[in-house]
Design a protein around this motif. Structure first.
Motif, short mmCIF file in Angstrom:
data_model
loop_
_atom_site.label_atom_id
_atom_site.label_comp_id
_atom_site.label_asym_id
_atom_site.label_seq_id
_atom_site.Cartn_x
_atom_site.Cartn_y
_atom_site.Cartn_z
N LYS A 27 0.93 -0.82 -0.06
CA LYS A 27 -0.01 -0.06 0.01
C LYS A 27 0.94 1.26 0.09
CE LYS A 27 -4.25 1.61 2.45
NZ LYS A 27 -5.00 1.55 3.49
N ALA A 219 -15.38 -3.39 6.08
CA ALA A 219 -14.84 -2.44 4.78
C ALA A 219 -15.15 -1.14 4.86
CB ALA A 219 -15.28 -3.09 3.41
N GLN A 220 -14.40 -0.18 4.52
CA GLN A 220 -14.70 1.40 4.52
C GLN A 220 -15.66 1.53 3.61
OE1 GLN A 220 -11.21 3.41 4.87
NE2 GLN A 220 -10.40 2.55 6.45
N GLN A 221 -15.43 0.88 2.30
CA GLN A 221 -16.15 1.46 1.04
C GLN A 221 -16.68 -0.01 0.24
OE1 GLN A 221 -16.40 4.59 0.34
NE2 GLN A 221 -14.96 5.40 1.61
N GLU A 224 -14.40 -2.96 -1.61
CA GLU A 224 -13.30 -2.99 -0.90
C GLU A 224 -12.46 -4.36 -0.86
OE1 GLU A 224 -12.24 -0.02 2.12
OE2 GLU A 224 -11.65 -1.90 3.18
N LYS A 225 -11.14 -4.72 -1.08
CA LYS A 225 -10.61 -5.89 -1.08
C LYS A 225 -10.41 -6.26 0.04
CE LYS A 225 -6.15 -8.15 -2.62
NZ LYS A 225 -5.00 -7.74 -3.11
N THR A 230 -9.16 -6.75 8.43
CA THR A 230 -10.39 -6.40 8.76
C THR A 230 -11.26 -7.54 8.93
OG1 THR A 230 -10.87 -6.44 6.18
CG2 THR A 230 -10.06 -4.48 7.08
#
Length: 349
Positions: A27, A219-221, A224-225, A230
């Motif tokens: 990342k 997930a935040q969105q 999302e992967k 998480t």
């Protein structure tokens, strides 16, 4: 051009391409969310040497003196993973965007890593209400346990969340099993705002009695992967129907429902629990399961005639228990109408 020259040219091209791809970053940009004034914050960048020879990080150059870096000084083996850390001193209020150039023998040009976030004058401490951090989406839970579920029930339970980042999030749960659904309120969560995720469990879609376990991902969105960090473990215990009989019935008696095991420096430790049928008909142990990793069980007999006893051996593995999120326990499902579900708690130290 001869075949030999063609092959040599292709090999040279492949070597150049491989060299260009030697340093990979999981990342390259990390949002550190919200931090307080003069409360230094550190971003850890996970990297890997994907080249065909050893990698050397020659230097990591931050874009200002307010940021310091830590990186490996020696050679990095082929395929090896490593980290580079950037720490921002947080001595300026407001949003920040800090970069560092990673100079190595893995590429002709520097590779850039970036940390972003916002520094606030008055930072609220949410560690008590939201102890679990899922990449700046804070939560009050990292493990969900639904106990004593009866067939036909629909149960609801909540997880509180808080956006500790700097952008709007759309909290959602990924990889839900058929018996579980989830809805976020509100659907869009602004920075610094609180919300909740409401789960609904449909017991009709759980196939087996006893313990059912799975993992879902916060997930935040949307889209999302999925990432290991998480993961939220989920367990549900579906009780069998209780059949009361006026005549003879089994009755389970345990020597202990709490088993104390002390490792004393050892990697494993075992203990026994005695099970006795003091009833007047056969006792059946139809299910034997563990709530957490790190436990192994051996049962002498799963069917006990009246007056019979057997041993349940429980072995705790220290290394695996360190990774467990819930209390180490063993679950038994029996045909004793008074004890259809039996839980043995393991205190391992």
């Amino acid at each position: 051009m001869t075949n030999r020259l063609k092959i040599a040219a292709l090999l040279a091209l492949a070597a150049t391409s491989a060299s260009a791809q030697r340093l990979s970053i999981t990342k390259p940009t990390i949002d550190m969310g919200r931090t307080g004034y003069e409360m230094p914050v550190t971003a850890t960048f996970e990297m890997r040497n994907r080249g065909l020879r050893r990698l050397v990080i020659q230097d990591v150059v931050p874009d200002c003196s307010c940021t310091r870096v830590e990186y490996p000084k020696g050679e990095i083996g082929i395929g090896d993973k490593f980290t580079i850390k950037m720490t921002y001193d947080a001595r300026m209020l407001g949003h920040y965007h800090k970069q560092a150039a990673v100079i190595s023998n893995g590429s002709k040009t520097p590779v850039y890593i970036t940390m972003t976030g916002v520094v606030l004058a008055d930072l609220m401490d949410y560690s008590g209400a939201y102890p679990y951090d899922f990449n700046n989406l804070l939560s009050d839970k990292n493990y969900l346990e639904i106990d004593n579920v009866k067939r036909g029930e629909q149960l609801q339970f909540e997880m509180a969340v808080m956006n500790n980042g700097t952008t709007i999030m759309q909290p959602n749960i990924q990889h839900l099993p058929p018996y579980l659904s989830a809805q976020a309120y509100p659907e869009r969560l602004s920075p610094g705002h609180h919300g909740k995720i409401v789960f609904t469990l449909n017991s009709e879609k759980i196939h087996d009695y006893g313990l059912t376990q799975t993992s879902v991902y916060l997930a935040q969105q949307l889209g999302e992967k999925v990432k290991d960090e998480t993961e939220i473990a989920v367990s549900a215990v579906l009780l069998p129907p209780v059949t009361e009989t006026a005549g003879a019935r089994p009755q389970l008696v345990l020597s202990d429902t709490i088993l104390d095991l002390r490792f004393g420096g050892k990697s494993k430790r075992s203990g026994d629990v005695t099970l006795t049928n003091t009833g007047q008909s056969r006792l059946d142990i139809t299910s034997l399961q563990m709530f957490t990793r790190g436990l192994k069980v051996t049962l002498g007999k799963s069917r006990l005639q009246p007056g019979e006893s057997t041993k349940l051996k429980i072995t705790a593995v220290a290394g695996d228990l360190k990774k467990a999120r819930s209390i180490p326990r063993v679950l038994m499902i029996t045909n004793d109408p008074q004890q259809a579900k039996v839980v043995i708690t393991v205190n391992a130290q």
